[in-house]
Design an enzyme around this catalytic site. Structure first.
Site, PDB file in Angstrom:
ATOM      1  N   SER A 186       1.289  -1.272   0.291  1.00 30.02           N
ATOM      2  CA  SER A 186       0.331  -0.470  -0.210  1.00 30.02           C
ATOM      3  C   SER A 186       0.705   1.030   0.099  1.00 30.02           C
ATOM      4  CB  SER A 186      -0.905   0.236   1.158  1.00 30.02           C
ATOM      5  OG  SER A 186      -2.691   0.851   0.814  1.00 30.02           O
ATOM      6  N   ASP A 438      -8.854  -5.222  -6.352  1.00 31.41           N
ATOM      7  CA  ASP A 438      -8.225  -4.618  -4.779  1.00 31.41           C
ATOM      8  C   ASP A 438      -8.550  -3.296  -5.582  1.00 31.41           C
ATOM      9  OD1 ASP A 438      -7.198  -2.976  -3.331  1.00 31.41           O
ATOM     10  OD2 ASP A 438      -4.731  -3.456  -4.078  1.00 31.41           O
ATOM     11  N   HIS A 463      -6.026  -6.695  -1.949  1.00 31.56           N
ATOM     12  CA  HIS A 463      -4.770  -5.389  -0.853  1.00 31.56           C
ATOM     13  C   HIS A 463      -3.300  -6.705  -0.329  1.00 31.56           C
ATOM     14  CE1 HIS A 463      -4.039  -1.862  -0.823  1.00 31.56           C
ATOM     15  NE2 HIS A 463      -3.890  -0.892   0.327  1.00 31.56           N
TER      16      HIS A 463
END
Ligand SMILES: *[C@@H]1O[C@H](CO)[C@@H](O)[C@H](O)[C@H]1NC(C)=O
Ligand SMILES: *[C@@H]1O[C@H](CO)[C@@H](O)[C@H](O)[C@H]1NC(C)=O
Ligand SMILES: *[C@@H]1O[C@H](CO)[C@@H](O)[C@H](O)[C@H]1NC(C)=O
Ligand SMILES: *[C@@H]1O[C@H](CO)[C@@H](O)[C@H](O)[C@H]1NC(C)=O
Ligand SMILES: *[C@@H]1O[C@H](CO)[C@@H](O)[C@H](O)[C@H]1NC(C)=O
Ligand SMILES: *[C@@H]1O[C@H](CO)[C@@H](O)[C@H](O)[C@H]1NC(C)=O
Length: 506
Positions: A186, A438, A463
């Site tokens: 991320s 995601d 994710h």
């Protein structure tokens, strides 16, 4: 417009839905129990990671007296599998993102899973202003107090922290020749990729998982994020998608009728303290967004405890014929998967501001550099149609922090436009992993750029699923992703050691 400070990669500001709302902040609920957390508690003596602190420079870029201020930066370390400095065994460093580093360590089992194979030293560095790495003597009231102190919270300062700490750590271990691999998911993945580009003399490679480095300045569509959420639900059940899509207007119509809010409150088992239709919509949207983000193939507990394939489970609740025709009952069933999988909730609190992983300061980053347009909703969106509106973000940020965002800074500092052309001739040794379920994958690097700047894309992935602990139940595609990542990293290391063995200059 409602500004729901939703969790992003961790927190992003989501400007949601409704058409007549005031600015408010919604915080989703985060049940605290985390599997494996006991493995990290350093007091037990057999923790996976040892906790250390490093005296870090507050301002790497200004020599005025202020720059002599320091703060204590936390990092976690494990040398159990390390082959040692004599053998120049590698150092794997997780570039911490916007929250408590222990929580990221708990959700990045990949590091520990591969350590015996690579004989790597493992380090997780906490991002400044999060967790226990708070400047101003750890006083959050001061550190978060105003824009002058928060000004030291930026990605460039964070990267310089990582550079400084890694060099010092290697010196202390007399491991100057050990290769460093940076990893992150991320925002942490963005930092890993940017670190490799900015500090190639410190990290020989980066594994950047679910890193939406193209989610800036119109490089990717502002609709891609919600389009992917829509597609996630649609791919599971067309009926589920239609019910959810049709529900927003129904909720707003109901809320306008006398007794309507009370009806909604009862339908969704909302606590008696507060309800408004904006908050309800934000709360439901949050559930759909995070469930899509964490649509993992095995049971997990990242944002909330969830079953395997939670989107499917949500739609099962929506499609359940026993629920009959009541849209609100269907949506309640879906929300119950995200907010009450453990069965512990007695009622749902729409204004719960608990923040167990310490993510709230993402709001400052989302108001300064991290202007990531994700809020557009096309006509087909599972959420009501809306446009990404920069002025909305800017006025929200002004009202909260009294500052103007710098929407073009990230692309100025790190690039992003024409990334294939640029990186083809500059840079090497980066893996970009993305799972196409995601919503952040819309801003990810999905194509190979060169021989060593490689995109690994998993159609079924969510994710940073690749960085999670492996389990016996992992599907074949996930095992394959990790295998390919390990192979590529091995290749980089081999090359590094070959170069190291050569006399310099040859
Ligand atoms: C911001 O906070 C710091 C520390 O509390 C204080 O010294 C400074 O005067 C504040 N600045 C503004 C503009 O309020
Ligand atoms: C390196 O050693 C010095 C002296 O003991 C210590 O102050 C410093 O924190 C160490 N660096 C790291 C990254 O732990
Ligand atoms: C469900 O509602 C639709 C229209 O709102 C109606 O046509 C249908 O008969 C209802 N079905 C049941 C099982 O009540
Ligand atoms: C949470 O789940 C339990 C068990 O299924 C249920 O009894 C309870 O009513 C649910 N809580 C809410 C707020 O819906
Ligand atoms: C964007 O929001 C501002 C208010 O913040 C409003 O004046 C403007 O009309 C909006 N623009 C669009 C395209 O919706
Ligand atoms: C990129 O190249 C690797 C082989 O080096 C391959 O495994 C991978 O599938 C390619 N990625 C894409 C998105 O084509």
């Amino acid at each position: 417009m409602i500004a729901s400070a939703g969790f992003m990669f961790l927190w992003l500001i989501i400007f949601f839905l409704c058409h007549s709302c005031t600015i408010a902040t919604i915080t989703p609920r985060f049940p605290v129990s985390i599997a494996r957390s006991k493995l990290l508690s350093s007091s037990t003596g057999n923790a996976i990671y040892e906790t250390k602190y490093f005296t870090q420079t507050l301002d790497h870029f200004n020599f005025n007296p202020q720059s002599y201020q320091t703060f204590q930066q936390r990092y976690l370390i494990n040398d159990k599998y390390w082959g040692g400095a004599e053998k120049n065994s590698p150092v794997f460093v997780y570039t911490g993102n916007e929250g408590d580093i222990e929580w990221f360590a708990q959700n990045t089992g990949f590091m520990i899973d591969v350590a015996p194979y690579f004989k790597s030293l493992l380090v997780f560095i906490e991002h400044r202003f999060y967790g226990k790495s708070i400047p101003y003597g750890g006083d959050k009231d001061v550190a978060y107090g105003n824009a002058s102190t928060l000004g030291y919270l930026s990605s460039t300062q964070a990267l310089a922290d990582y550079a400084t700490l890694i060099i010092d750590l290697k010196k202390n271990l007399t491991a100057e020749d050990s290769p460093v691999l940076v990893l992150g998911g991320s925002y942490g993945g963005m930092l890993a990729a940017w670190f490799r580009l900015k500090y190639p003399h410190i990290a020989m490679g980066a594994l950047a998982s679910s890193a939406p480095i193209l989610n800036f300045e119109g490089i990717c569509s502002p609709y891609s994020f919600n389009d992917i959420i829509t597609q996630d639900f649609r791919s599971v059940s067309e009926n589920c998608y239609r019910v959810i899509k049709g529900s927003w207007k129904q909720m707003e119509d109901t809320a306008r009728k006398s007794g309507g809010l009370e009806l909604l409150r009862k339908s969704f088992k909302i606590c008696k303290n507060y309800i408004s239709v904006d908050y309800l919509e934000g709360w439901l949207s949050t559930a759909f967004l995070y469930t899509a983000m964490t649509d993992y193939p095995t049971p997990s507990n990242f944002l909330n405890p969830l079953p395997a394939y939670p989107v499917k489970q949500m739609c099962k609740a929506v499609d359940d014929p026993l629920v009959g025709n009541d849209t609100f009952a269907k949506l309640y069933g879906a929300a119950n998967i995200y907010y009450n999988y453990t069965g512990d909730a007695t009622c749902f609190d729409l204004i719960d501001n608990s923040d167990p992983h310490g993510l709230a300061e993402w709001n400052w980053q989302a108001c300064t550099e991290m202007i990531m347009p994700t809020d557009g909703n096309s006509e087909k969106s599972i959420f009501p149609p809306s446009q990404w509106n920069y002025s909305d973000r800017a006025s929200y940020c002004y009202s909260i922090f009294g500052i103007e965002p710098r929407p073009n800074w990230i692309t100025t500092e790190f690039g992003g436009h024409d990334i294939s052309k640029v990186l083809k001739r500059f840079g090497s040794n980066i893996i970009f992993f993305n799972g196409l379920r995601d919503p952040w994958s819309g801003g990810g690097v999905l194509q190979n750029i060169s021989k060593s700047i490689v995109a690994i894309v998993a159609k079924e992935g969510a994710h940073h699923v690749d960085l999670r602990f492996s389990t016996k139940e992992d599907p074949e595609w996930l095992r394959d992703v990790r295998k390919r990542e390990i192979q590529i990293i091995s290749k980089w290391l081999k090359q590094y050691y070959r170069d190291l063995a050569r006399p310099s200059g040859s």
